[in-house]
Scaffold this motif. Structure first.
Motif, mmCIF file in Angstrom:
data_model
loop_
_atom_site.group_PDB
_atom_site.id
_atom_site.type_symbol
_atom_site.label_atom_id
_atom_site.label_comp_id
_atom_site.label_asym_id
_atom_site.label_seq_id
_atom_site.Cartn_x
_atom_site.Cartn_y
_atom_site.Cartn_z
ATOM 1 N N ASP A 12 39.192 46.598 38.000
ATOM 2 C CA ASP A 12 37.720 46.568 37.999
ATOM 3 C C ASP A 12 37.182 46.426 39.432
ATOM 4 N N PHE A 13 37.889 45.623 40.226
ATOM 5 C CA PHE A 13 37.448 45.451 41.618
ATOM 6 C C PHE A 13 37.560 46.765 42.379
ATOM 7 N N GLU A 14 38.658 47.482 42.208
ATOM 8 C CA GLU A 14 38.844 48.777 42.888
ATOM 9 C C GLU A 14 37.767 49.769 42.460
ATOM 10 N N HIS A 15 37.447 49.787 41.165
ATOM 11 C CA HIS A 15 36.384 50.656 40.660
ATOM 12 C C HIS A 15 35.042 50.279 41.297
ATOM 13 N N LEU A 16 34.757 48.993 41.334
ATOM 14 C CA LEU A 16 33.528 48.484 41.946
ATOM 15 C C LEU A 16 33.471 48.885 43.430
ATOM 16 N N TYR A 17 34.583 48.739 44.125
ATOM 17 C CA TYR A 17 34.664 49.068 45.548
ATOM 18 C C TYR A 17 34.404 50.553 45.771
ATOM 19 N N ILE A 47 35.383 41.419 50.731
ATOM 20 C CA ILE A 47 36.435 40.394 50.828
ATOM 21 C C ILE A 47 35.884 39.039 50.390
ATOM 22 N N GLN A 48 34.672 38.731 50.839
ATOM 23 C CA GLN A 48 34.055 37.463 50.432
ATOM 24 C C GLN A 48 33.877 37.430 48.912
ATOM 25 N N PHE A 49 33.443 38.548 48.340
ATOM 26 C CA PHE A 49 33.276 38.618 46.889
ATOM 27 C C PHE A 49 34.613 38.395 46.190
ATOM 28 N N LEU A 50 35.648 39.046 46.709
ATOM 29 C CA LEU A 50 36.972 38.936 46.098
ATOM 30 C C LEU A 50 37.447 37.481 46.126
ATOM 31 N N GLU A 51 37.170 36.772 47.218
ATOM 32 C CA GLU A 51 37.590 35.379 47.332
ATOM 33 C C GLU A 51 36.778 34.437 46.437
ATOM 34 N N SER A 52 35.522 34.796 46.165
ATOM 35 C CA SER A 52 34.683 33.900 45.359
ATOM 36 C C SER A 52 34.288 34.527 44.025
#
Length: 190
Positions: A12-17, A47-52
């Motif tokens: 989902d993160f890769e799709h969002l990116y 990156i900040q989103f991924l961490e939080s």
């Protein structure tokens, strides 16, 4: 944990990116006017989103990312402004210092320092001349005496006076060779 705060998967993160990166890049680039900087700011936001991501409401991820990109752009522009202001202050201070040095040099060098140097060289050269040569030169150049007056005063012929004047001029010319352009200009102006 509520359904809206579930951790986001890698897929989902890769799709969002892939979906939002181009749009956020255009927005960031419109603010910072530099493609590389825009790329860095957008990447930092992701990156900040991924961490939080566990604390971000999944219904508002695009808004969260957009806000993060805009804030990073704002911080970057503020830093640039501070950097430019500090650089301008340093440059202004350096220019002011240079202007002061130029003013000092322009007011002292041409007239005062060179005049003092030339005067010292002339005095030293005159002291080194034979007594009679120096007296003839000073009588003619400083006291504006004619050849006839010098003949009567020192009992010399016109040819002897001419010889002594030529000798004195040659010694002064050699001693003042480095100042010849300055002396020529001074002679023309005075």
């Amino acid at each position: 944990m509520s359904a809206s705060k579930l951790p986001i998967s890698q897929r989902d993160f890769e799709h969002l990116y892939m979906t939002y990166k181009p749009r956020f890049l255009r927005i960031a680039q419109s603010y910072v006017r530099d493609a590389m900087t825009a790329e860095d700011l957008v990447a930092e936001s992701f990156i900040q989103f991924l961490e939080s991501r566990a604390t971000v409401d999944t219904e508002h991820i695009p808004a969260y990312l957009l806000s993060s990109v805009k804030n990073r752009c704002l911080n970057y522009l503020r830093d640039c402004k501070r950097h430019h202001e500090a650089h301008d202050k340093l440059r202004t201070s350096a220019v002011r210092t240079l202007e002061q040095h130029l003013d000092i040099l322009e007011t002292t060098l041409p007239e005062t320092m060179r005049y003092a140097e030339v005067s010292e060289i002339i005095e030293r050269t005159l002291r080194g001349m034979p007594e009679r040569t120096r007296r003839v030169f000073l009588a003619h150049r400083i006291e504006n005496m004619s050849y006839k007056e010098i003949e009567r005063l020192y009992g010399l012929s016109e040819r002897q006076i001419n010889y002594r004047l030529q000798t004195a001029k040659e010694q002064l010319r050699v001693a003042l060779k480095d100042y010849a352009p300055l002396l020529a200009l001074w002679t023309v102006l005075h």
